[in-house]
Each structure stands twice: as C-alpha cells, then as structure tokens.
Write a protein that holds these residues in place. Structure first.
Motif, PDB file in Angstrom:
ATOM      1  N   UNK A 159       0.686  -0.824  -0.042  1.00 49.76           N
ATOM      2  CA  UNK A 159       0.035   0.266   0.137  1.00 49.76           C
ATOM      3  C   UNK A 159       0.865   1.127  -0.038  1.00 49.76           C
ATOM      4  N   UNK A 160       0.801   1.860  -1.181  1.00 43.92           N
ATOM      5  CA  UNK A 160       1.477   3.109  -0.836  1.00 43.92           C
ATOM      6  C   UNK A 160       0.783   4.471  -1.195  1.00 43.92           C
ATOM      7  N   UNK A 161       0.695   5.278  -1.364  1.00 45.43           N
ATOM      8  CA  UNK A 161       0.820   6.911  -1.064  1.00 45.43           C
ATOM      9  C   UNK A 161      -0.785   6.403  -2.423  1.00 45.43           C
ATOM     10  N   UNK A 162      -0.824   6.614  -3.897  1.00 51.70           N
ATOM     11  CA  UNK A 162      -1.707   6.120  -4.930  1.00 51.70           C
ATOM     12  C   UNK A 162      -2.619   5.373  -4.629  1.00 51.70           C
ATOM     13  N   UNK A 221      -8.819  13.309   1.928  1.00 53.50           N
ATOM     14  CA  UNK A 221      -8.480  14.739   1.866  1.00 53.50           C
ATOM     15  C   UNK A 221      -7.047  14.214   0.574  1.00 53.50           C
ATOM     16  N   UNK A 222      -6.724  15.567   0.692  1.00 57.01           N
ATOM     17  CA  UNK A 222      -5.192  15.841   0.094  1.00 57.01           C
ATOM     18  C   UNK A 222      -4.394  15.602   1.593  1.00 57.01           C
ATOM     19  N   UNK A 223      -2.892  14.955   1.167  1.00 58.62           N
ATOM     20  CA  UNK A 223      -2.433  14.943   1.725  1.00 58.62           C
ATOM     21  C   UNK A 223      -2.192  13.349   2.797  1.00 58.62           C
ATOM     22  N   UNK A 224      -2.392  12.254   2.793  1.00 55.71           N
ATOM     23  CA  UNK A 224      -2.993  11.497   3.198  1.00 55.71           C
ATOM     24  C   UNK A 224      -1.981  10.796   2.611  1.00 55.71           C
ATOM     25  N   UNK A 225      -2.236   9.226   3.858  1.00 54.66           N
ATOM     26  CA  UNK A 225      -0.829   7.762   3.051  1.00 54.66           C
ATOM     27  C   UNK A 225      -1.368   6.969   3.427  1.00 54.66           C
ATOM     28  N   UNK A 247      -6.219   1.631  -7.526  1.00 57.01           N
ATOM     29  CA  UNK A 247      -5.894   2.976  -6.553  1.00 57.01           C
ATOM     30  C   UNK A 247      -6.509   3.453  -5.533  1.00 57.01           C
ATOM     31  N   UNK A 248      -6.718   4.520  -4.753  1.00 54.67           N
ATOM     32  CA  UNK A 248      -7.378   4.716  -3.624  1.00 54.67           C
ATOM     33  C   UNK A 248      -7.742   6.245  -3.886  1.00 54.67           C
ATOM     34  N   UNK A 249      -8.937   7.208  -3.497  1.00 55.38           N
ATOM     35  CA  UNK A 249      -9.363   8.345  -3.579  1.00 55.38           C
ATOM     36  C   UNK A 249      -9.416   9.212  -1.992  1.00 55.38           C
ATOM     37  N   UNK A 250      -8.504   9.546  -1.761  1.00 53.84           N
ATOM     38  CA  UNK A 250      -8.666   9.639   0.048  1.00 53.84           C
ATOM     39  C   UNK A 250      -9.180  10.662  -0.184  1.00 53.84           C
TER      40      UNK A 250
END
Length: 297
Positions: free
Chosen positions: A68-71, A96-100, A91-94
């Motif tokens: 599991x990476x950032x995107x 909020x921005x700046x999530x991991x 992919x993943x849609x977090x």
C-alpha cells in the motif's frame, strides 16, 4: 527479558514487519523513505527503493509483494539494482489531500486490509479502512472504504480462527482498541465493541499481532513497551524495548517464537537517551505466533 537489537536500521518510521519462512528472513518498511528492508538469520541485510512512500506489505500467493503506497495498491518486485519495481493494481481516492496508507495485513483468507491517515497526523477523523479481495480487480477503479470516522487507524489483526478483527486508533484523542465479529465468507466486520481503552494503560496503541493462544500483542508507542492482552481484554504481560516509539510487532523465526519489533527514529530531537531508535528488535515472548496468510493478489 531483554530486547536484542538485530538491525540498527535508523528507520524514520519502521513498520509492517513480515516473517518469510521460506527465506528465514524478516521484511519490513520505512514508510517516509519508501524502502523495503530484509534481514536474514545469517545477519545479511538488503534494501529496495520504491517511488512512493510505502506503508504496509503482504506477500502474495504468486510470490511478489503487495504494498500500500500513497496512491493505491501495487505489486512490488525487488530488483537486483536496488529498485522496487511497482505495478499498480488499484487506486485510492483519499478523503483529503496529503493522506497516506498506514497499517495493514491480510485476513486468514488472503484479503488485504489497509488503513489510511493524514500524513501530518492531524486530529480530523478522515482515516478509513480498506479491503482488497484480490479477485476481479477490474470491477472497481478505486478502493472503497469499509470503515470510516477514524483518525489514525492502526493495530489491525485477526484472531487465530479469523472470526475476530481487531483495530485500534492511535491518535491521542482516542487511544482505543476495538474488536469486531468478522464474517470470513464475505470479509465483513460487524458488531464493533471496545476491546481495550489504552487511556488506562501506558502508551498509545500502534501495530499489533496475535499469538497462537489468541492473545493480542500491541506496541505501546511513547511508552517503550509491547503489551499482551488476553481475548477478554485483560493485560497479562508487558515487555520493554530500548526505544520510546515501538511501532509494530510480528512473530517469526524458525519456530515462530520470536517477536520482532520495528520502531521510529524521531527527527530533530535529542536521542541521547535512546540511541537505538529506528532499530528492529527481537524479543523472546514465551509463546508462538501464527504464519501470516498470503495475499490473493
């Protein structure tokens, strides 16, 4: 019962230790550095570099790593030149921005679970827990959250029979561990209940593992301890490590009777009182663990 330093890794955030019996080797990651590490029983160490932060890993049935990476989730393959070749699965849609991604592992059936958190560990409850079944991956373009309203989800583990899922929230505003009934056919957690209130114990709950007796071991970050709770939620053991921030534990060794522990090396503070911060340690817990299930990816 003293902890043995096996690698002075100096990881910024060491996490996700996984024992590989076929290699007599322990793998783990350094999240912000985006590195996959390996230590073998003969003392040899290796490291591979990913293109994104790398939060948690599981070995797949096909022999590669699932990470599991950032995107999103990736197939990862260590290369001879020190690179970590990555093939994106989903992919993943977090929120909020700046999530991991943060903590993760497979259930007993090989489904991969991974949690998300704000990179800066803010107090907003935008973290979530995701499930990847590894079957029909083209049915969805992105992962869908299975549990939400979490701040820093952590401590993911499964009982020996796979019918209980454990999950913690490490954030100082919560510091709780929950248990869920887990449907092994559908991979669905339900009947959430408080398992342990870590506000009543030293440290905050971080990464965890379950032993062959069904007891839950969790790293108590900021307290320099690994705590063992019975299936009834009673604390029955506390093992010290020589660092303040242990992060995650995993059973391994030829007899699965060694408890490996990763840790954090905080940046910008005096580490004179914990020079081994960021290292990987081995403990003798007096019990055996369980082999991790392989991912179906």
């Amino acid at each position: 019962m003293s902890a043995e330093l096996i690698v002075d890794a100096r990881n910024a955030t060491g996490e996700s230790p996984v024992w590989q019996a076929e290699e007599n080797a322990l793998y783990w990651v350094d999240i912000p550095a985006g590195r996959l590490h390996r230590w073998q029983l003969d003392g040899q160490t290796d490291c591979w570099q990913a293109d994104e932060m790398l939060a948690c890993i599981a070995r797949s049935e096909a022999g590669h790593w699932l990470g599991a990476q950032e995107s999103g989730l990736f197939k990862l393959r260590p290369q001879a030149d020190g690179r970590l070749a990555a093939e994106k699965l989903i992919g993943v849609e977090h929120a909020r921005p700046s999530m991991r991604f943060n903590d993760g592992r497979c259930d007993r059936q090989g489904r991969f679970w991974a949690s998300s958190m704000p990179t800066a560990m803010g107090a907003e409850a935008v973290g979530a827990l995701y499930r990847y079944d590894g079957q029909n991956p083209n049915d969805l373009s992105v992962l869908a959250p299975q549990l939400e309203d979490l701040v820093v989800p952590n401590g993911l583990a499964f009982s020996p029979d796979g019918r209980t899922l454990y999950l913690s929230d490490s954030h100082p505003s919560r510091q709780l561990i929950w248990a869920f009934d887990y449907d092994i056919d559908s991979g669905t957690p339900h009947n959430r209940r408080l398992f342990v209130d870590m506000n009543d114990h030293p440290g905050r709950p971080d990464g965890a593992a379950v032993d062959s007796h069904g007891c839950y071991w969790i790293c108590a970050i900021d307290a320099g301890l690994v705590l063992r709770f019975t299936p009834q939620g009673k604390l029955d053991r506390a093992l010290p490590v020589p660092v303040k921030k242990p992060t995650m534990c995993a059973f391994g060794g030829p007899r699965l009777d060694t408890l490996f522990v990763t840790s954090i090396r905080p940046q910008g503070i005096d580490l004179a009182d914990q020079p081994l911060a960021g290292g990987v340690f081995a403990l003798n817990p007096g019990v055996q663990g369980l082999l991790e299930a392989k991912a179906r990816a």
